[in-house]
Design a protein around this motif. Structure first.
Motif, PDB file in Angstrom:
ATOM      1  N   LYS A   1       0.895  -1.315   0.160  1.00 22.21           N
ATOM      2  CA  LYS A   1      -0.045   0.114   0.002  1.00 22.21           C
ATOM      3  C   LYS A   1       0.826   1.286  -0.024  1.00 22.21           C
ATOM      4  CE  LYS A   1      -3.676   2.148   2.477  1.00 22.21           C
ATOM      5  NZ  LYS A   1      -4.291   2.087   3.849  1.00 22.21           N
ATOM      6  N   LYS A   2       0.462   2.110  -0.676  1.00 21.84           N
ATOM      7  CA  LYS A   2       1.292   3.470  -0.617  1.00 21.84           C
ATOM      8  C   LYS A   2       1.249   4.281   0.557  1.00 21.84           C
ATOM      9  CE  LYS A   2       1.112   3.996  -5.850  1.00 21.84           C
ATOM     10  NZ  LYS A   2       1.116   4.962  -6.865  1.00 21.84           N
ATOM     11  N   ASN A   3       2.348   4.807   0.985  1.00 23.62           N
ATOM     12  CA  ASN A   3       2.186   5.493   2.338  1.00 23.62           C
ATOM     13  C   ASN A   3       2.910   6.809   2.133  1.00 23.62           C
ATOM     14  OD1 ASN A   3       4.698   4.543   2.329  1.00 23.62           O
ATOM     15  ND2 ASN A   3       4.632   3.311   4.166  1.00 23.62           N
ATOM     16  N   MET A   4       3.232   7.350   0.957  1.00 28.75           N
ATOM     17  CA  MET A   4       3.971   8.328   0.642  1.00 28.75           C
ATOM     18  C   MET A   4       3.336   9.407  -0.099  1.00 28.75           C
ATOM     19  SD  MET A   4       7.849   6.964  -0.061  1.00 28.75           S
ATOM     20  CE  MET A   4       8.179   8.152  -1.233  1.00 28.75           C
ATOM     21  N   GLY A   5       3.253  10.571   0.296  1.00 29.90           N
ATOM     22  CA  GLY A   5       2.609  11.528  -0.501  1.00 29.90           C
ATOM     23  C   GLY A   5       3.264  12.346  -1.430  1.00 29.90           C
ATOM     24  N   THR A   6       2.580  13.024  -2.292  1.00 31.88           N
ATOM     25  CA  THR A   6       3.391  13.730  -3.617  1.00 31.88           C
ATOM     26  C   THR A   6       4.895  14.541  -3.131  1.00 31.88           C
ATOM     27  OG1 THR A   6       1.252  13.778  -4.613  1.00 31.88           O
ATOM     28  CG2 THR A   6       3.082  15.199  -5.742  1.00 31.88           C
ATOM     29  N   THR A   7       4.620  15.581  -2.170  1.00 29.61           N
ATOM     30  CA  THR A   7       5.458  16.041  -1.625  1.00 29.61           C
ATOM     31  C   THR A   7       6.939  15.228  -1.128  1.00 29.61           C
ATOM     32  OG1 THR A   7       4.171  18.063  -0.892  1.00 29.61           O
ATOM     33  CG2 THR A   7       6.299  18.197   0.031  1.00 29.61           C
ATOM     34  N   ASP A   8       6.418  14.493  -0.357  1.00 24.37           N
ATOM     35  CA  ASP A   8       7.344  13.448   0.053  1.00 24.37           C
ATOM     36  C   ASP A   8       8.092  12.836  -1.087  1.00 24.37           C
ATOM     37  OD1 ASP A   8       9.067  11.747   1.753  1.00 24.37           O
ATOM     38  OD2 ASP A   8       7.142  10.566   2.662  1.00 24.37           O
ATOM     39  N   ARG A   9       7.336  12.282  -2.080  1.00 23.46           N
ATOM     40  CA  ARG A   9       8.002  11.759  -3.217  1.00 23.46           C
ATOM     41  C   ARG A   9       8.941  12.599  -4.163  1.00 23.46           C
ATOM     42  NH1 ARG A   9       3.418   8.081  -6.000  1.00 23.46           N
ATOM     43  NH2 ARG A   9       5.103   7.250  -7.219  1.00 23.46           N
ATOM     44  N   ILE A  10       8.455  13.811  -4.323  1.00 20.87           N
ATOM     45  CA  ILE A  10       9.283  15.028  -4.960  1.00 20.87           C
ATOM     46  C   ILE A  10      10.790  15.017  -4.312  1.00 20.87           C
ATOM     47  CG2 ILE A  10       9.505  17.330  -5.444  1.00 20.87           C
ATOM     48  CD1 ILE A  10       6.313  17.121  -6.349  1.00 20.87           C
ATOM     49  N   ILE A  11      10.238  15.464  -2.852  1.00 20.70           N
ATOM     50  CA  ILE A  11      11.881  15.400  -2.004  1.00 20.70           C
ATOM     51  C   ILE A  11      12.731  14.468  -2.019  1.00 20.70           C
ATOM     52  CG2 ILE A  11      12.673  15.594   0.403  1.00 20.70           C
ATOM     53  CD1 ILE A  11       9.929  17.478   1.104  1.00 20.70           C
ATOM     54  N   ARG A  12      12.294  13.230  -2.232  1.00 23.76           N
ATOM     55  CA  ARG A  12      13.152  11.922  -2.429  1.00 23.76           C
ATOM     56  C   ARG A  12      13.866  11.848  -3.461  1.00 23.76           C
ATOM     57  NH1 ARG A  12      12.114   7.110   1.341  1.00 23.76           N
ATOM     58  NH2 ARG A  12      10.758   7.994   3.116  1.00 23.76           N
ATOM     59  N   ILE A  13      13.070  12.540  -4.467  1.00 30.30           N
ATOM     60  CA  ILE A  13      13.686  12.137  -6.004  1.00 30.30           C
ATOM     61  C   ILE A  13      14.891  13.291  -6.055  1.00 30.30           C
ATOM     62  CG2 ILE A  13      13.309  12.782  -8.516  1.00 30.30           C
ATOM     63  CD1 ILE A  13      10.523  11.522  -8.088  1.00 30.30           C
ATOM     64  N   ALA A  14      14.445  14.504  -5.661  1.00 29.88           N
ATOM     65  CA  ALA A  14      15.617  15.596  -5.535  1.00 29.88           C
ATOM     66  C   ALA A  14      16.718  15.096  -4.786  1.00 29.88           C
ATOM     67  CB  ALA A  14      14.713  16.952  -5.169  1.00 29.88           C
ATOM     68  N   ALA A  15      16.485  14.474  -3.589  1.00 31.61           N
ATOM     69  CA  ALA A  15      17.699  14.037  -2.833  1.00 31.61           C
ATOM     70  C   ALA A  15      18.441  13.172  -3.555  1.00 31.61           C
ATOM     71  CB  ALA A  15      17.159  13.601  -1.396  1.00 31.61           C
ATOM     72  N   ALA A  16      17.618  12.042  -4.391  1.00 33.08           N
ATOM     73  CA  ALA A  16      18.326  11.035  -4.853  1.00 33.08           C
ATOM     74  C   ALA A  16      19.193  11.550  -6.089  1.00 33.08           C
ATOM     75  CB  ALA A  16      17.184  10.049  -5.514  1.00 33.08           C
ATOM     76  N   LEU A  17      18.701  12.675  -6.631  1.00 33.95           N
ATOM     77  CA  LEU A  17      19.361  13.240  -8.002  1.00 33.95           C
ATOM     78  C   LEU A  17      20.483  14.024  -7.424  1.00 33.95           C
ATOM     79  CD1 LEU A  17      16.486  14.607 -10.086  1.00 33.95           C
ATOM     80  CD2 LEU A  17      17.954  12.745 -10.474  1.00 33.95           C
TER      81      LEU A  17
END
Length: 78
Positions: free
Chosen positions: A2-18
């Motif tokens: 089940k998804k447990n991450m919101g859009t903002t959380d996902r954007i922050i994670r992608i930015a940090a990963a980059l």
């Protein structure tokens, strides 16, 4: 899962990963940290892509928006 991450959380994670991936690829940091940065970057990107964080599941954290309740004082709206 089940998804447990919101859009903002996902954007922050992608930015940090980059950012971490950039630091690792161009070896801007200490050579010993390159492997660690690469692994963390991959984990952040995968969890953001799937919208599920296993650590959030264990800790009971959920950053997805809550569904609105269509009841007033426990009674359905008409």
């Amino acid at each position: 899962m089940k998804k447990n991450m919101g859009t903002t959380d996902r954007i922050i994670r992608i930015a940090a990963a980059l950012v971490l991936g950039y630091l690792a690829y161009y070896k801007i940091t200490n050579a010993n940290l390159v492997l660690v940065l690469t692994i963390v970057s991959i984990i952040l990107f995968i969890t953001a892509a799937f919208g599920t964080c296993p650590l959030y599941t264990i800790l009971g954290i959920q950053t997805t928006p809550r569904k609105q309740d269509n009841t007033v004082a426990g009674h359905p709206k008409h």
